[in-house]
Design an enzyme around this catalytic site. Structure first.
Site, PDB file in Angstrom:
ATOM      1  N   GLU A 134       6.857  -8.021  -1.538  1.00  0.00           N
ATOM      2  CA  GLU A 134       7.893  -6.822  -1.117  1.00  0.00           C
ATOM      3  C   GLU A 134       8.817  -7.388  -0.245  1.00  0.00           C
ATOM      4  O   GLU A 134      10.032  -6.930  -0.244  1.00  0.00           O
ATOM      5  CB  GLU A 134       7.181  -5.884  -0.520  1.00  0.00           C
ATOM      6  CG  GLU A 134       6.308  -4.867  -1.621  1.00  0.00           C
ATOM      7  CD  GLU A 134       5.112  -5.550  -2.061  1.00  0.00           C
ATOM      8  OE1 GLU A 134       4.461  -6.630  -1.211  1.00  0.00           O
ATOM      9  OE2 GLU A 134       4.423  -4.969  -2.825  1.00  0.00           O
ATOM     10  N   HIS A 210      -4.256  -1.242  -1.487  1.00  0.00           N
ATOM     11  CA  HIS A 210      -3.843  -1.826  -2.763  1.00  0.00           C
ATOM     12  C   HIS A 210      -3.161  -2.936  -2.742  1.00  0.00           C
ATOM     13  O   HIS A 210      -2.896  -3.793  -3.834  1.00  0.00           O
ATOM     14  CB  HIS A 210      -3.113  -0.744  -3.524  1.00  0.00           C
ATOM     15  CG  HIS A 210      -1.539  -0.622  -3.036  1.00  0.00           C
ATOM     16  ND1 HIS A 210      -0.617  -1.324  -3.407  1.00  0.00           N
ATOM     17  CD2 HIS A 210      -1.083   0.560  -2.361  1.00  0.00           C
ATOM     18  CE1 HIS A 210       0.479  -0.930  -2.469  1.00  0.00           C
ATOM     19  NE2 HIS A 210       0.440   0.072  -2.001  1.00  0.00           N
ATOM     20  N   ARG A 212      -1.307  -6.709  -2.652  1.00  0.00           N
ATOM     21  CA  ARG A 212      -1.608  -7.827  -3.321  1.00  0.00           C
ATOM     22  C   ARG A 212      -2.273  -8.756  -2.379  1.00  0.00           C
ATOM     23  O   ARG A 212      -3.213  -9.355  -2.811  1.00  0.00           O
ATOM     24  CB  ARG A 212      -0.297  -8.585  -3.901  1.00  0.00           C
ATOM     25  CG  ARG A 212      -0.149  -8.522  -5.348  1.00  0.00           C
ATOM     26  CD  ARG A 212       0.821  -9.160  -5.918  1.00  0.00           C
ATOM     27  NE  ARG A 212       1.123  -9.646  -7.202  1.00  0.00           N
ATOM     28  CZ  ARG A 212       1.079  -8.722  -8.281  1.00  0.00           C
ATOM     29  NH1 ARG A 212       1.309  -7.277  -7.898  1.00  0.00           N
ATOM     30  NH2 ARG A 212       1.021  -8.939  -9.385  1.00  0.00           N
TER      31      ARG A 212
END
Ligand code: UD1
Ligand code: UDP
Length: 373
Positions: A134, A210, A212
């Site tokens: 991100e 959640h 990664r």
């Protein structure tokens, strides 16, 4: 009357929740022809989030695959968005946030010299691998962006430091606060049957994870800390809406499945999730959006990450960075559970509302109308 087309792109749950108020504000103006391009990076979770706002996509690329790779998302969103832009010839493309949909759709716009507006521009952790991917998605998207809609003054500062011209930046507040205001009225009672298993007034923690970089060992540590907290505080319940990702669900189910006073459920509809945030004792989460929402509703959130690109939540007091260290999570959570003094001090500090007052979408819509009108 001929209307200029704006395409609003959404791929995942948080993009849908945070872009929905922008779509609604743009449509209220009745000035643009506002289209929603869903990439379908998320399948069920995207439809669930859009549905709450009574929105349906004008086109859905349905790209999601089980355990999909970043390469797959990037290439299919780039190609699919590009083809849609060639068909509807938008005057502007809006993307939101920091997902791979965000970056790939912005790039498809750039390749056609269509100006791109980035909603939630300028967030930075300043660590290219945290969160991954991100942080780099945001950095690259901001380089492509014509309109940088920064949620906070700090986000604006980050952009200026990287050379974004000040005239391209508008500080708007975060559109998640608009979404929250839209939703609050609808959340007196949860609709989800699983939540009805909670005894009235039972103290519970709301947990989501959640990211990664948390898959595997970090998530195992988080689950182990939760198990220990259940042992230490026998009155405690937990609500854990599990992300649809099998990599996340398998670990959570293995460690917490079948435990007494633990409700493992599917992702909650947004109103139910807002209800759960409001009603919980506090929240443990690695989510970006939840940090902003918790700050707005003055609920403590233990941030299950080592760094955050939302330091405003930490400064405001509701966000407490605990990382994924088992002992640290147990210590901080226990402190919040047993010390009402500590708990109340957090609630009192959350006065600043750093993420805005619910008018972000209106500001974005007005800026676009002024520039493109
Ligand atoms: C994605 C974003 C992340 C964002 C998160 C919000 C990227 C790389 N990651 O992460 O920034 O914080 O969404 O939740 O853009 N799945 C389903 N059904 C769904 C959704 C997901 O089955 O409705 C499963 C699929 O097996 C899919 C997997 O989850 O392959 C992972 O989805 P993906 O979008 O790649 O990553 P997220 O972890 O959801
Ligand atoms: N959310 C929801 N149902 C859930 C869990 C989260 O509606 O079961 C909402 C939450 O309120 C927030 C958004 O989803 O607005 C956050 O999404 P996520 O944590 O998947 O992504 P991130 O914000 O980390 O990118």
């Amino acid at each position: 009357m001929y209307q200029k087309v704006i395409v609003c792109v959404v791929g995942t749950r948080p993009e849908a929740i945070k872009m929905a108020p922008v779509v609604l504000a743009l449509r209220r103006q009745n000035f643009f022809d506002v289209k929603i391009l869903a990439t379908g990076q998320h399948a069920a979770m995207l439809d669930q989030a859009l549905g709450h706002f009574k929105l349906t996509a004008d086109i859905n690329l349905h790209i999601m695959k089980e355990r999909q790779s970043l390469d797959h998302i990037t290439s299919s969103v780039l190609t699919g968005s590009g083809e849609y832009f060639d068909t509807v010839k938008p005057s502007a493309v809006l993307v939101h946030g920091d997902t791979t949909t965000t970056l790939a759709a912005a790039l498809a716009g750039f390749y056609r010299k269509i100006p791109v507006g980035h909603v939630e521009a300028g967030l930075r952790s300043n660590n290219m691998y945290l969160p991954f991917p991100e942080e780099m998605n945001r950095v690259l998207t901001d380089r492509i962006t014509t309109w940088a809609f920064a949620p906070t003054p700090l986000a604006k500062e980050n952009l200026i430091k990287e050379g974004t011209p000040e005239k391209n930046i508008l500080v708007t507040g975060n559109t998640v606060i608009d979404a929250l205001f839209y939703t609050v009225k609808a959340t007196e009672k949860p609709a989800c049957e699983d939540l009805r298993l909670l005894p009235e007034n039972a103290p519970f923690l709301l947990v989501t994870a959640h990211r990664r970089e948390s898959w595997g060992e970090p998530l195992e540590n988080i689950c182990s800390a939760l198990n220990k907290l259940l042992d230490l505080h026998p009155e405690l319940w937990m609500v854990i809406p599990m992300h649809k990702n099998p990599a996340v669900r398998e670990t959570i189910k293995k460690n917490l499945g079948g435990k007494k006073q633990v409700i493992l459920c599917d992702p909650l509809d947004y109103p139910d999730f807002v209800w759960a945030m409001n009603t919980s004792r506090f929240i443990l989460s690695d989510s970006g959006g939840v940090q902003e929402e918790a700050s707005a509703i003055r609920k403590p959130v233990l941030i299950l990450r080592d760094v955050t690109e939302r330091p405003e939540a930490v400064e405001n007091g509701s966000g407490i960075l605990v990382g994924v260290d088992r002992e640290k999570i147990i210590k901080k959570a226990s402190e919040l559970l047993v010390s009402s003094e500590y708990y109340n001090s957090i609630e009192k500090r959350c006065d600043a509302q750093p993420f805005g007052n619910g008018t972000a979408s209106l500001k974005i819509a007005e800026a676009l109308k002024a520039d493109l009108g």
